[in-house]
Design a protein around this motif. Structure first.
Motif, short mmCIF file in Angstrom:
data_model
loop_
_atom_site.label_atom_id
_atom_site.label_comp_id
_atom_site.label_asym_id
_atom_site.label_seq_id
_atom_site.Cartn_x
_atom_site.Cartn_y
_atom_site.Cartn_z
N VAL A 725 0.84 -1.20 0.00
CA VAL A 725 0.00 0.00 0.00
C VAL A 725 0.87 1.25 0.00
N GLY A 726 1.91 1.24 0.84
CA GLY A 726 2.82 2.39 0.88
C GLY A 726 3.46 2.67 -0.46
N ALA A 727 3.87 1.60 -1.16
CA ALA A 727 4.50 1.77 -2.47
C ALA A 727 3.51 2.33 -3.49
N THR A 728 2.32 1.76 -3.55
CA THR A 728 1.34 2.20 -4.55
C THR A 728 0.86 3.62 -4.26
N ALA A 729 0.62 3.93 -3.00
CA ALA A 729 0.17 5.28 -2.65
C ALA A 729 1.24 6.31 -3.00
N ALA A 730 2.49 5.97 -2.74
CA ALA A 730 3.58 6.91 -3.08
C ALA A 730 3.71 7.08 -4.59
N LEU A 731 3.55 6.01 -5.35
CA LEU A 731 3.57 6.12 -6.81
C LEU A 731 2.45 7.02 -7.30
N SER A 732 1.25 6.86 -6.72
CA SER A 732 0.12 7.71 -7.12
C SER A 732 0.42 9.17 -6.85
N LEU A 741 11.43 2.71 -1.38
CA LEU A 741 11.76 2.21 -0.04
C LEU A 741 10.72 1.22 0.47
N HIS A 742 9.44 1.49 0.20
CA HIS A 742 8.41 0.53 0.58
C HIS A 742 8.54 -0.77 -0.22
N ALA A 743 8.83 -0.65 -1.50
CA ALA A 743 8.91 -1.84 -2.35
C ALA A 743 10.04 -2.76 -1.93
N ILE A 744 11.22 -2.18 -1.61
CA ILE A 744 12.34 -3.04 -1.22
C ILE A 744 12.16 -3.57 0.21
N GLY A 745 11.21 -3.02 0.95
CA GLY A 745 10.86 -3.62 2.22
C GLY A 745 10.18 -4.97 2.05
N ILE A 746 9.62 -5.20 0.87
CA ILE A 746 8.98 -6.48 0.57
C ILE A 746 10.00 -7.46 0.00
N THR A 747 10.80 -6.99 -0.97
CA THR A 747 11.80 -7.86 -1.58
C THR A 747 12.91 -7.00 -2.17
N PRO A 748 14.16 -7.46 -2.17
CA PRO A 748 15.25 -6.66 -2.75
C PRO A 748 15.19 -6.72 -4.28
N PRO A 749 15.69 -5.70 -4.95
CA PRO A 749 15.71 -5.72 -6.42
C PRO A 749 16.55 -6.89 -6.93
N GLY A 750 16.07 -7.53 -7.99
CA GLY A 750 16.80 -8.63 -8.59
C GLY A 750 16.54 -9.97 -7.95
N ALA A 751 15.60 -10.04 -7.00
CA ALA A 751 15.28 -11.31 -6.35
C ALA A 751 13.84 -11.26 -5.86
N GLN A 758 3.72 -10.95 -1.56
CA GLN A 758 3.60 -9.68 -2.26
C GLN A 758 4.81 -9.39 -3.16
N ALA A 759 5.83 -10.21 -3.07
CA ALA A 759 7.05 -9.93 -3.85
C ALA A 759 6.75 -9.91 -5.34
N SER A 760 6.02 -10.90 -5.83
CA SER A 760 5.69 -10.93 -7.26
C SER A 760 4.58 -9.94 -7.59
N ARG A 761 3.71 -9.66 -6.65
CA ARG A 761 2.58 -8.77 -6.93
C ARG A 761 3.01 -7.31 -7.03
N THR A 762 4.16 -6.96 -6.44
CA THR A 762 4.64 -5.57 -6.50
C THR A 762 5.77 -5.41 -7.52
N LEU A 763 5.88 -6.34 -8.45
CA LEU A 763 6.93 -6.28 -9.46
C LEU A 763 6.92 -4.95 -10.20
N LEU A 764 5.75 -4.55 -10.69
CA LEU A 764 5.66 -3.32 -11.48
C LEU A 764 5.96 -2.09 -10.62
N ASP A 765 5.52 -2.11 -9.36
CA ASP A 765 5.77 -0.97 -8.47
C ASP A 765 7.27 -0.77 -8.26
N LEU A 766 7.98 -1.86 -7.98
CA LEU A 766 9.42 -1.73 -7.71
C LEU A 766 10.15 -1.24 -8.96
N VAL A 767 9.80 -1.81 -10.12
CA VAL A 767 10.48 -1.42 -11.36
C VAL A 767 10.24 0.05 -11.66
N GLU A 768 8.98 0.50 -11.57
CA GLU A 768 8.69 1.91 -11.88
C GLU A 768 9.37 2.84 -10.88
#
Length: 964
Positions: A725-732, A741-751, A758-768
């Motif tokens: 939620v933190g990642a999506t709200a911040a993107l909005s 910062l919220h996205a990497i709290g779920i999973t590190p980039p590249g893994a 939620q690691a796979s579900r936030t793929l687009l959030d982390l990339v953007e």
């Protein structure tokens, strides 16, 4: 019988019966006040007017049998309904100008396959799907509308509504509230004012029926007992208090013995309520009958004899009293005109018969009735349970089978009572414990957690660690407090004890031969183990951490063949879909083929797997059909989870207004029931919805509440959603650093962090977020990790976002174009409109920079329209800004090409002008029902849900097709 007085009531009933519009009315008054006589008057007026009159009577003995009263009320209509043409579409989606080959007028409604299936399920036929109140109510409305459309209005008359079973009363209330605007159908109900009734909260119009005025009471008494002495006459008038039944019965009582003694008896009952005094009179008459006659009366009373007139192919046979002329002679029975059956003169007679009988006499009567209803398992089970004193395995097995049937038809609460009784009648300690454990489990699913624990302790007295007790306590700890750590340890210990127990046959008799695990019912020998494992998996999912899941998978592995395919399915899809989800989609689809034959909690678990694999949509229609049923009389916890699943599918499909309504409903239920876990889970989903809609303040407030509750308890499932939620709200909000910062709290980039769902579900959030903060290498690494992990093969949504991420991070234009094309052409892309719009926005931005404004306009326009339609203003503003940069001048939203027909457009315009459906119908020469159907079809085309939004919506749509 001549009616005396009641001028006001008669006038109101006459107006009610003869009015052309549909309506409902409840008559409320004490026993004997004349409600049944008024119902007779209404039925006679309706019959004289050419209306079809259908009558039914509530039966106290059947008040616990779901839909028994509704079946009684509808059975005269159902045989003819089976012969009508079939139309599988929902009623309001059928055309109103079709031509039919039978004698129905054009536009008459039909009873479709869905309505017939609803009746099949409600009335106990095994091939019908389960039906919630709304679905069954709509089916009843369709049936009544079809009957009335043939030119003969329908009057439904229900006496003794206080004894109607709760399921039938809910449907009758639903129907009664919706009869307005349906010409030709009326519902008239009578209930006792001194008895709790399911109609007390039905919100239907009521007419109080009080005592007769003094003058009318005197006239009635003199008309039927003209030779009473002055003293007795005065005593009767005083004691009756204007109650017509008392005025008719008290004089006969006084005439049975010496005047002084009878008068003293009557005065001795002065402090007793009048209905009880009348029952005493009936009891005195019953005492003078022979044993054979009283036995006949008792069987009839316990089975609702003559509760409705006549018989028919859809009816369930009732006991027919024979050789009871003696009871007719003393005024206890009457003979129904036409049918010629004996019926009780008044419901108080029926009550007196049952109360006067000894326990042995009642049991003997129930044995006869159980034989009569041998073709109807649930009715037979009720009578067998009442007839049996000593343990008897055959009766216990019948009750268990009836409980299983009730559970699968939404009667889980009733099943608890039957299972408890089955345990009492079990011949062995093992069977008794097993059935009490089953009752405890079902009670826990119906949200009676306290009762579940007491039943579990009774199943294994002297220990708190029996499997049933562990199940009951664990559900309580999980649902109420979100306790995952200690609960997980306790369940693991219980599973290992059960697995290693040298006398495990007491718990799991006959462990061999478990090949056909998919079709095992509640009586399967390893049911307790399966349920412990399922709960262990659920607790592990909520814990959402690597150590917990590893321990759970170790336990599963030690079970060997005892671990079912379902257990491995849940363990794989609920834990880490990236590493364990491959190959399960087809198995989920196969398992979904027979949902009607599965218990509600099994359906719910399967649907959770479907959600993790992004194939939930095919299951959603079933969930929507059964969720109301489970929340009303079935498995409450499963019902709330079903609401969560419906919400998640609505969120994925872009049906955000509907998702918000579903979420608030689930939150209200979870809060009311004290389910801290479900309440905060609902808040997490509502926070996700607020985040994608750009309502960042609301999203962060909900996120904070969820985190504050879940993080100290170690409920990782919810803390991961909070980070998402933190990642999506911040993107909005365009705050990309915070989003990263919220996205990497779920999973590190590249893994993809193990067991972080939620690691796979936030793929687009982390990339953007990474791209917008200058971390292009990390964004690229994450997209490649998704490709290498095989995410496109796991689910359609993951295929879409993986190709989108690869396109956004591509090192050359050719690769980017290929991945953008694969993403946007994916067969399931339109099922995920928010993700697709984000990918199109990124595509448009990249194309404008590389190939110029003209080439970018199409993807940018598609993205802008999608965000506008979804109601995501922050994303929409971004897309429109890019459009302006591409040379598209700002303008009002272009008219949407929505294919409103001429008639739909005209009806919508009149409704926008403030006209009612009736007024629109008069102007366009349509029925109000047809007007409602046009609006029902127009609203989703316009993207609105209320009439208030019509005017603005109509300004955005293109012109309708020309008028015919």
């Amino acid at each position: 019988m001549v009616m005396v007085g009641r001028d006001g009531e008669r006038a109101r009933l006459s107006a009610f019966v003869l009015a052309p519009d549909g309506q409902a009315l409840v008559l409320r008054g004490e026993a004997g006040v004349g409600k049944s006589t008024l119902l007779d008057l209404a039925a006679r007026l309706a019959a004289e007017d050419g209306q079809l009159v259908v009558r039914a009577t509530g039966v106290e003995a059947e008040s616990g049998l779901p839909h028994a009263g509704l079946h009684q009320l509808l059975y005269p209509l159902l045989p003819t309904a089976d012969d009508r043409p079939c139309d599988d579409r929902p009623f309001d989606d059928r055309p109103t100008d079709h031509r039919l080959s039978d004698d129905r007028p054009s536009g008459a409604p039909q009873l479709g396959a869905a309505a017939r299936a609803a009746f099949d399920a409600a009335f106990g036929r095994p091939d019908g799907p389960p039906t919630p109140v709304m679905a069954l109510g709509i089916a009843v409305l369709d049936l009544l509308s079809w009957t009335a459309s043939k030119g003969r209005p329908v009057l439904l008359v229900l006496d003794d509504g206080q004894w109607l079973d709760e399921a039938s009363a809910e449907v009758c209330g639903f129907v009664g509230r919706r009869l307005a605007g349906r010409p030709g159908v009326k519902l008239l109900v009578a209930v006792r004012g001194d008895t709790a009734s399911p109609f007390d909260t039905a919100a239907l119009p009521e007419a109080p029926i009080g005592a007769l005025a003094d003058a009318d009471a005197t006239r009635l008494l003199d008309l039927h007992h003209p030779r009473l002495g002055r003293q007795v006459r005065g005593l009767v008038l005083e004691q009756a208090g204007g109650n017509p039944l008392a005025l008719l019965e008290l004089p006969a009582h006084l005439a049975d013995g010496p005047g002084d003694r009878a008068g003293q008896d009557l005065l001795g009952l002065h402090g007793v309520p009048l209905p009880r005094r009348i029952q005493e009179i009936y009891a005195a008459r019953l005492a003078r009958l022979g044993d054979t006659v009283r036995a006949e009366l008792l069987r009839g009373a316990l089975d609702g004899a003559a509760a409705r007139p006549g018989d028919g192919p859809a009816s369930i046979a009732r006991y027919r009293m024979r050789e009871v002329d003696e009871a007719v002679a003393c005024g206890l029975l009457v003979v129904e005109p036409g049918a010629g059956e004996f019926a009780f003169r008044h419901p108080l007679v029926r009550s007196s018969v049952v109360q006067l009988a000894t326990p042995d006499q009642r049991r003997a009567a129930h044995r006869v009735l159980a034989q009569l209803h041998r073709e109807y398992p649930e009715r037979r089970a009720i009578h067998l349970a009442a007839a049996t004193v000593d343990p008897e395995e055959g009766v216990a097995a019948d009750l268990e089978a009836a409980a299983r049937s009730a559970t699968r038809r939404g009667g889980a609460r009733l099943a608890v009572s039957w299972l408890t009784r089955a345990a009492e009648l079990s011949e062995t300690r093992v069977d008794r414990s097993r059935r009490l454990g089953e009752a405890a489990y079902v009670a826990g699913q119906t949200d009676h957690l306290g009762r579940a624990r007491s039943l579990a302790l009774a199943a294994a007295p002297g220990t708190d660690e029996s499997p049933a007790a562990v199940l009951a306590d664990s559900y309580l700890a999980l649902y109420r407090d979100g306790e995952v750590r200690a609960t997980h340890r306790r369940i693991v210990a219980a599973v290992e004890r059960l697995r290693d127990s040298p006398d495990r046959g007491h718990h799991l008799p006959g462990l061999a031969g478990l090949a056909d695990r998919a079709d095992r019912g509640p009586d399967r020998p390893d049911e307790v183990l399966d349920r412990l494992v399922s709960l262990l998996l659920a607790v592990s999912q909520y814990a959402g951490d690597r150590a917990t899941w590893r321990r759970t998978h170790e336990v599963l592995a030690t079970l060997g063949d005892l671990a079912t395919e379902r257990a491995w399915m849940y363990g794989s899809t609920w834990s880490d879909v990236v590493r364990h989800g491959s190959g399960w989609s087809r198995r989920v689809e196969r398992a979904s083929a027979g949902l009607e034959e599965q218990d509600p909690w099994d359906v719910t678990r399967l649907a959770v797997s479907a959600y993790h694999l992004d194939v939930l949509s095919p299951l959603r229609p079933y969930l929507e059909r059964v969720v109301d049923r489970e929340l009303d009389t079935g498995a409450m916890s499963s019902g709330i989870v079903m609401l969560h699943l419906v919400l998640l599918d609505q969120l994925a499909l872009g049906q955000w207004d509907a998702a918000e309504r579903t979420g608030h409903r689930a939150l209200a239920l979870a809060t009311e029931r004290g389910h801290g876990l479900f309440a905060h889970q609902t808040r997490a989903y509502l926070a996700q919805l607020a985040a994608v809609r750009g309502r960042t303040a609301e999203a962060r407030e909900l996120q904070t509440a969820v985190e504050a509750w879940a993080r100290p308890r170690g409920v990782g499932f919810l803390t991961q959603i909070a980070d998402a939620v933190g990642a999506t709200a911040a993107l909005s909000a365009g705050d990309y650093e915070t989003a990263f910062l919220h996205a990497i709290g779920i999973t590190p980039p590249g893994a993809f962090r193990p067991y972080a769902y939620q690691a796979s579900r936030t793929l687009l959030d982390l990339v953007e977020a990474a791209l917008h903060t200058g971390r292009a290498e990390q964004a690229r690494a994450h997209a490649l990790a998704a490709r290498d992990a095989g995410l496109p093969d796991l689910s359609p949504r993951l295929a879409l976002v993986t190709h989108g991420a690869l396109a956004m991070t591509a090192e050359d234009d050719t690769e980017a174009s290929a991945h953008y094309a694969r993403a946007q052409s994916h067969p399931a892309a339109e099922r995920f409109p928010f993700e697709l719009a984000r990918i199109r926005l990124a595509h448009g931005i990249a194309v404008r920079r590389l190939h110029g404004a003209a080439a970018a306009r199409l993807p940018l326009t598609q993205a802008a329209k999608a965000f506008d339609r979804l109601g995501a203003p922050a994303w929409s503003a971004r897309a429109h800004a890019e459009l302006r940069a591409a040379g598209v001048a700002p303008q009002a939203p272009a008219p949407t090409s929505i294919p409103l027909t001429w008639q739909e457009r005209r009806v919508a315009e009149l409704a926008a002008g403030g006209l009612t459906n009736k007024e629109i119908g008069e102007q366009m020469r349509l029925s109000p029902r047809t007007v409602s159907a046009h609006l029902y079809r127009a609203f989703p085309k316009l993207g609105i849900t209320t009439r208030a939004a019509l005017r603005d919506a109509l300004t955005r749509v293109s012109q309708p097709t020309p008028a015919p």
